[in-house]
Design a protein around this motif. Structure first.
Motif, PDB file in Angstrom:
ATOM      1  N   LEU A  85       0.844  -1.186   0.000  1.00 26.86           N
ATOM      2  CA  LEU A  85       0.000   0.000   0.000  1.00 26.86           C
ATOM      3  C   LEU A  85       0.886   1.244   0.000  1.00 26.86           C
ATOM      4  N   PRO A  86       0.325   2.399  -0.357  1.00 29.92           N
ATOM      5  CA  PRO A  86       1.148   3.615  -0.396  1.00 29.92           C
ATOM      6  C   PRO A  86       1.852   3.942   0.912  1.00 29.92           C
ATOM      7  N   ASP A  87       1.286   3.515   2.065  1.00 33.48           N
ATOM      8  CA  ASP A  87       1.917   3.809   3.348  1.00 33.48           C
ATOM      9  C   ASP A  87       2.976   2.789   3.750  1.00 33.48           C
ATOM     10  N   GLY A  88       3.231   1.796   2.875  1.00 35.44           N
ATOM     11  CA  GLY A  88       4.252   0.800   3.152  1.00 35.44           C
ATOM     12  C   GLY A  88       3.746  -0.481   3.768  1.00 35.44           C
ATOM     13  N   ASP A  89       2.473  -0.524   4.195  1.00 36.86           N
ATOM     14  CA  ASP A  89       1.901  -1.768   4.691  1.00 36.86           C
ATOM     15  C   ASP A  89       1.720  -2.752   3.537  1.00 36.86           C
ATOM     16  N   LEU A  90       1.595  -4.032   3.883  1.00 43.47           N
ATOM     17  CA  LEU A  90       1.559  -5.089   2.875  1.00 43.47           C
ATOM     18  C   LEU A  90       0.282  -5.904   3.004  1.00 43.47           C
ATOM     19  N   LEU A  91      -0.401  -6.101   1.879  1.00 42.90           N
ATOM     20  CA  LEU A  91      -1.543  -7.004   1.809  1.00 42.90           C
ATOM     21  C   LEU A  91      -1.076  -8.339   1.237  1.00 42.90           C
ATOM     22  N   VAL A  92      -1.497  -9.434   1.836  1.00 45.20           N
ATOM     23  CA  VAL A  92      -1.154 -10.781   1.369  1.00 45.20           C
ATOM     24  C   VAL A  92      -2.426 -11.606   1.303  1.00 45.20           C
ATOM     25  N   THR A  93      -2.685 -12.240   0.163  1.00 43.90           N
ATOM     26  CA  THR A  93      -3.836 -13.136   0.048  1.00 43.90           C
ATOM     27  C   THR A  93      -3.391 -14.575   0.272  1.00 43.90           C
ATOM     28  N   GLU A  94      -4.297 -15.361   0.848  1.00 48.05           N
ATOM     29  CA  GLU A  94      -4.120 -16.808   0.931  1.00 48.05           C
ATOM     30  C   GLU A  94      -5.229 -17.467   0.120  1.00 48.05           C
ATOM     31  N   ARG A  95      -4.868 -18.510  -0.582  1.00 50.36           N
ATOM     32  CA  ARG A  95      -5.795 -19.142  -1.512  1.00 50.36           C
ATOM     33  C   ARG A  95      -7.096 -19.575  -0.853  1.00 50.36           C
ATOM     34  N   THR A  96      -7.041 -19.917   0.429  1.00 48.64           N
ATOM     35  CA  THR A  96      -8.229 -20.397   1.132  1.00 48.64           C
ATOM     36  C   THR A  96      -9.241 -19.296   1.416  1.00 48.64           C
ATOM     37  N   GLY A  97      -8.886 -18.031   1.154  1.00 51.18           N
ATOM     38  CA  GLY A  97      -9.839 -16.942   1.297  1.00 51.18           C
ATOM     39  C   GLY A  97      -9.453 -15.868   2.284  1.00 51.18           C
ATOM     40  N   GLU A  98      -8.319 -16.016   2.977  1.00 54.47           N
ATOM     41  CA  GLU A  98      -7.906 -15.027   3.960  1.00 54.47           C
ATOM     42  C   GLU A  98      -7.090 -13.915   3.297  1.00 54.47           C
ATOM     43  N   LEU A  99      -7.303 -12.702   3.806  1.00 52.44           N
ATOM     44  CA  LEU A  99      -6.515 -11.538   3.398  1.00 52.44           C
ATOM     45  C   LEU A  99      -5.858 -10.974   4.648  1.00 52.44           C
ATOM     46  N   HIS A 100      -4.530 -10.793   4.592  1.00 50.13           N
ATOM     47  CA  HIS A 100      -3.773 -10.302   5.738  1.00 50.13           C
ATOM     48  C   HIS A 100      -3.241  -8.904   5.449  1.00 50.13           C
ATOM     49  N   LEU A 101      -3.240  -8.069   6.493  1.00 50.44           N
ATOM     50  CA  LEU A 101      -2.631  -6.747   6.432  1.00 50.44           C
ATOM     51  C   LEU A 101      -1.441  -6.750   7.377  1.00 50.44           C
ATOM     52  N   ARG A 102      -0.248  -6.539   6.822  1.00 47.98           N
ATOM     53  CA  ARG A 102       0.992  -6.603   7.592  1.00 47.98           C
ATOM     54  C   ARG A 102       1.575  -5.204   7.737  1.00 47.98           C
ATOM     55  N   ASP A 103       1.814  -4.777   8.956  1.00 48.48           N
ATOM     56  CA  ASP A 103       2.334  -3.443   9.236  1.00 48.48           C
ATOM     57  C   ASP A 103       3.753  -3.314   8.687  1.00 48.48           C
ATOM     58  N   GLY A 104       3.981  -2.272   7.891  1.00 51.94           N
ATOM     59  CA  GLY A 104       5.281  -2.092   7.268  1.00 51.94           C
ATOM     60  C   GLY A 104       6.378  -1.721   8.242  1.00 51.94           C
ATOM     61  N   GLY A 105       6.002  -1.213   9.409  1.00 56.40           N
ATOM     62  CA  GLY A 105       7.007  -0.832  10.387  1.00 56.40           C
ATOM     63  C   GLY A 105       7.295  -1.908  11.401  1.00 56.40           C
ATOM     64  N   THR A 106       6.249  -2.464  12.004  1.00 53.47           N
ATOM     65  CA  THR A 106       6.430  -3.429  13.086  1.00 53.47           C
ATOM     66  C   THR A 106       6.444  -4.875  12.612  1.00 53.47           C
ATOM     67  N   GLY A 107       5.886  -5.153  11.430  1.00 55.87           N
ATOM     68  CA  GLY A 107       5.770  -6.523  10.963  1.00 55.87           C
ATOM     69  C   GLY A 107       4.571  -7.254  11.522  1.00 55.87           C
ATOM     70  N   GLU A 108       3.829  -6.617  12.433  1.00 49.62           N
ATOM     71  CA  GLU A 108       2.628  -7.243  12.969  1.00 49.62           C
ATOM     72  C   GLU A 108       1.573  -7.346  11.868  1.00 49.62           C
ATOM     73  N   ARG A 109       0.747  -8.396  11.941  1.00 49.21           N
ATOM     74  CA  ARG A 109      -0.257  -8.559  10.911  1.00 49.21           C
ATOM     75  C   ARG A 109      -1.582  -8.971  11.519  1.00 49.21           C
TER      76      ARG A 109
END
Length: 382
Positions: free
Chosen positions: A59-83
């Motif tokens: 994302l423009p703010d540096g956070d990361l979206l990750v999809t999983e084939r089973t249907g989950e979408l994760h948002l991972r913090d670009g600074g802390t790595g927490e998701r």
């Protein structure tokens, strides 16, 4: 010759599987770890793990979206790595190659928080790819997709669970959405532009056929089509000069890297630089056959599952080059691009199936390993 190459590839794949079993279970990077990887031009850092990852997007703010084939979408913090898992994802058909697929922030995400996703959905006739968009709301206790709407559907829906394609790309001006649409393992529909199987479509941001498409005068589904004769295009990306490229899985051999041109027919299933499964021969691409040949092809297969074209400065010598994640090839493949010409290829054997490749905000190269390993890796200059 193609049958022989495919047979040799099969034997090598069996040997590679046997040799990498212990490495995969220990989370290693395959045979080129430790001292053996001293010649790599990059250092590899593991930063996270996912169960069945398919795609990622910053994302423009540096956070990361990750999809999983089973249907989950994760948002991972670009600074802390927490998701955290994102609520409001669509119901997906999780079978075979189907499930939750690509994800991209919309061209106006910084203003409206819009994201686009693709997935496999059930409906009349069977299963097909769908593309939707929603606002990513991060104001609550958990992030959520709000007001999700479907903007495009692969037509027709058919039986089976393979070759959805459904990679997404926006035009450099942010006015158009490109979607790759696989042939659903049917072959012949890829030569019929009255459907969208085996095509790349060009749409407005709300999913309507884009004005100026090559078959716009025909109306209906044909008005969506930008190019056709594709098998299973799983990579779609614009180069810094605006050229649209796609990476495409061939049958036994014949994987392709294509320059995507409006109105071009890439030949599947009439021609291919690979062979049909079971040994049936397919004519190779040849000058004057009426089809557009790939800029580069691979035989034996590498199984390209993704495509990224580097535009940053961290790997300055690689600016403008294509990077393909190889599934059966278990590698990262770099191809030197010069305009619409694809030059030499370099293969970095990582010993794991690479599902996705993305460029980070700082120019680092990020990789997602396929299910079974699922590591998120960050590559920086050695």
């Amino acid at each position: 010759m193609k049958r022989l190459a495919a047979a040799v590839a099969g034997l090598l794949a069996v040997a590679a599987t046997a040799c990498s079993a212990d490495t995969a279970s220990s989370g290693g990077l395959g045979p080129a770890t430790g001292e053996d990887d001293a010649g790599w031009p990059f250092a590899v850092e593991e930063v996270d793990r996912f169960d069945e990852p398919w795609a990622m997007a910053f994302l423009p703010d540096g956070d990361l979206l990750v999809t999983e084939r089973t249907g989950e979408l994760h948002l991972r913090d670009g600074g802390t790595g927490e998701r955290v898992e994102v609520d409001g994802t669509p119901e997906v058909v999780d079978a075979g190659q189907g499930g939750l697929g690509d994800v991209l922030p919309g061209p106006t995400h910084a203003d409206d928080a819009m994201v686009y996703l693709s997935w496999a959905e059930a409906g009349e006739g069977g299963v097909g790819a769908a593309v939707g968009r929603a606002r990513l709301d991060t104001s609550g206790e958990r992030p959520a997709l709000v007001d999700l709407e479907v903007v495009w559907r692969q037509t027709p829906k058919v039986a089976g669970s393979g070759h959805f394609g459904h990679r997404l790309a926006f035009s450099p001006d942010g006015e158009h959405l490109f979607v790759s649409s696989g042939d659903r393992q049917l072959g012949e529909p890829a030569q019929d532009t009255s459907n969208t199987l085996g095509t790349i479509v060009r749409l407005t941001l709300d999913g309507a056929p884009a004005p100026g498409n090559p078959l716009a005068d025909e109306g209906g589904t044909a008005a969506e089509v930008w190019s056709w004769g594709h098998r299973n295009p799983l990579g779609l990306e614009h180069a810094p000069d605006g050229t649209l490229w796609s990476s495409e899985m061939g049958p036994e051999g014949g994987d392709e890297l294509n320059v995507v041109e409006p109105g071009a027919n890439y030949g599947w299933p009439e021609v291919s630089n690979g062979s049909d499964y079971g040994g049936g021969e397919i004519p190779d691409h040849a000058e004057g056959d009426g089809f557009t040949a790939p800029a580069r092809s691979w035989d034996p297969s590498i199984s390209p599952g993704s495509l990224m074209i580097h535009s940053g400065e961290m790997f300055e010598d690689w600016r403008g080059d294509a990077f393909l994640g190889a599934l059966s090839g278990e590698a990262l493949v770099r191809v030197d691009l010069d305009g619409v010409e694809a030059g030499a290829a370099e293969v970095y054997e990582l010993g794991q199936r690479i599902r996705a490749v993305e460029e980070g905000p700082d120019g680092a190269i990020w990789l997602l390993e396929d299910a079974g390993a699922g590591r998120l890796l960050r590559l920086t200059p050695a």
